[in-house]
Design an enzyme around this catalytic site. Structure first.
Site, PDB file in Angstrom:
ATOM      1  N   ASN A 205       0.877  -1.117  -0.021  1.00  0.00           N
ATOM      2  CA  ASN A 205       0.064  -0.098  -0.256  1.00  0.00           C
ATOM      3  C   ASN A 205       1.023   1.319   0.195  1.00  0.00           C
ATOM      4  O   ASN A 205       1.407   1.252   1.072  1.00  0.00           O
ATOM      5  CB  ASN A 205      -0.886   0.035   1.253  1.00  0.00           C
ATOM      6  CG  ASN A 205      -1.831   1.072   1.420  1.00  0.00           C
ATOM      7  OD1 ASN A 205      -1.822   2.006   0.527  1.00  0.00           O
ATOM      8  ND2 ASN A 205      -2.320   1.403   2.624  1.00  0.00           N
TER       9      ASN A 205
ATOM     10  N   SER B   6       3.166  -2.267  10.469  1.00  0.00           N
ATOM     11  CA  SER B   6       4.492  -2.312  10.845  1.00  0.00           C
ATOM     12  C   SER B   6       5.156  -3.715  10.071  1.00  0.00           C
ATOM     13  O   SER B   6       6.055  -4.227  10.744  1.00  0.00           O
ATOM     14  CB  SER B   6       5.043  -1.948  11.907  1.00  0.00           C
ATOM     15  OG  SER B   6       4.576  -0.625  12.291  1.00  0.00           O
TER      16      SER B   6
HETATM   17  P1  PGA Z   1       2.599   0.219   7.817  1.00  0.00           P
HETATM   18  O1  PGA Z   1       1.194   0.567   7.093  1.00  0.00           O
HETATM   19  O2  PGA Z   1       3.159  -0.945   7.109  1.00  0.00           O
HETATM   20  O3  PGA Z   1       3.276   1.286   7.133  1.00  0.00           O
HETATM   21  O4  PGA Z   1       2.557   0.112   9.220  1.00  0.00           O
HETATM   22  C1  PGA Z   1       0.395  -0.471   6.809  1.00  0.00           C
HETATM   23  C2  PGA Z   1      -0.940   0.083   6.394  1.00  0.00           C
HETATM   24  O5  PGA Z   1      -1.546   1.107   6.870  1.00  0.00           O
HETATM   25  O6  PGA Z   1      -1.659  -0.592   5.502  1.00  0.00           O
END
Ligand code: PGA
Length: 246
Positions: free
Chosen positions: A10, A206
């Site tokens: 994403n 994360s």
């Molecule tokens: P992140 O975002 O991997 O940066 O924590 C995940 C998401 O919002 O889909």
């Protein structure tokens, strides 16, 4: 049923055309595409631009509007996304729920719009830190899942994907414990398997090359939705290799 694991990157509001092309050029020929499903979710403005460069990666949109057409300035429909070759669409990401006030009802309508246009919805659910600390995680997850399920026809044959993303784990460097992930995925699976025949449940928050292997080793985790660590080609590749057990 054996389900292929899925990794969706994403990109949120990141990448220019030039950096998106660099990302894709540097991965071309380096990814095994049969073992898992791999997708990227660029901003909607860039869907058409990246499509010819995808070499088998799938295209995911970050958002959709639920009506097919009409006076809805600034929106785009599932049918229009489908014309661009979009196969997956993120629905109800916590950033949309909190910053753009999307309710459970809107998320349910967007899910139906995706199914109408033969796009697989990736419905994000998750509790805030305050909700977890107040031991409300199960109640919040159940409410979010049921809001979608109750709006669907009694049996849905198309694939529907849920992504469990605890709000406090997104972009924070903190992941939920493996036990917490397993418990929520079990709850979601119990709720949805009564209505859905064909589903996957992803984890997000994360995820990185360092933790993807242990998270996706949990039997009920069918893949991951990744933000920050999906932006650089090297880290995307490292996650794919770990996911595929290379
Ligand atoms: P992140 O975002 O991997 O940066 O924590 C995940 C998401 O919002 O889909």
């Amino acid at each position: 049923m054996h389900k292929k694991k899925l990794l969706i990157g994403n990109w949120k509001l990141n990448h220019s055309r030039a950096s998106a092309k660099d990302f894709l050029d540097s991965l071309k020929g380096r990814l095994k595409l049969e073992k898992t499903d791999l997708a990227i979710a660029p901003v909607s403005l860039m869907l058409d631009f990246v499509r010819p460069e995808l070499f088998g990666l799938k295209l995911c949109a970050q958002n959709v509007f639920y009506e097919e057409k009409g006076a809805f300035t600034g929106e785009c429909s599932a049918e229009q996304l489908s014309e661009l070759g979009v196969e997956y669409c993120i629905v109800g990401h916590s950033e949309r729920r909190t910053l753009f006030f999307e309710t459970d009802e809107v998320v349910a309508k967007k899910t139906r719009a995706c199914l109408r246009a033969k796009i697989t919805p990736v419905i994000c659910i998750g509790e805030s830190l305050a909700e977890r600390e107040a031991k409300n995680t199960n109640a919040v997850i159940s409410r979010q899942v049921k809001a979608v399920l109750n709006s669907l026809p009694s049996m849905v044959a198309e694939e529907v994907i849920f992504a469990y993303e605890p709000l406090w784990a997104i972009g924070s460097g903190k992941t939920a414990s493996l036990k917490d992930i397993e418990e929520v995925h079990l709850l979601v699976s119990e709720l949805i398997s009564k209505v859905l025949q064909n589903f996957r449940i992803l984890y997000g928050g994360s995820v990185s090359p360092q933790n993807i292997a242990e998270i996706t080793a949990i039997p009920l985790v069918d893949g991951v939705l990744v933000g920050g660590a999906s932006l650089q080609a090297d880290s995307f590749l490292a996650m794919v290799e770990k996911l595929q057990g290379a």
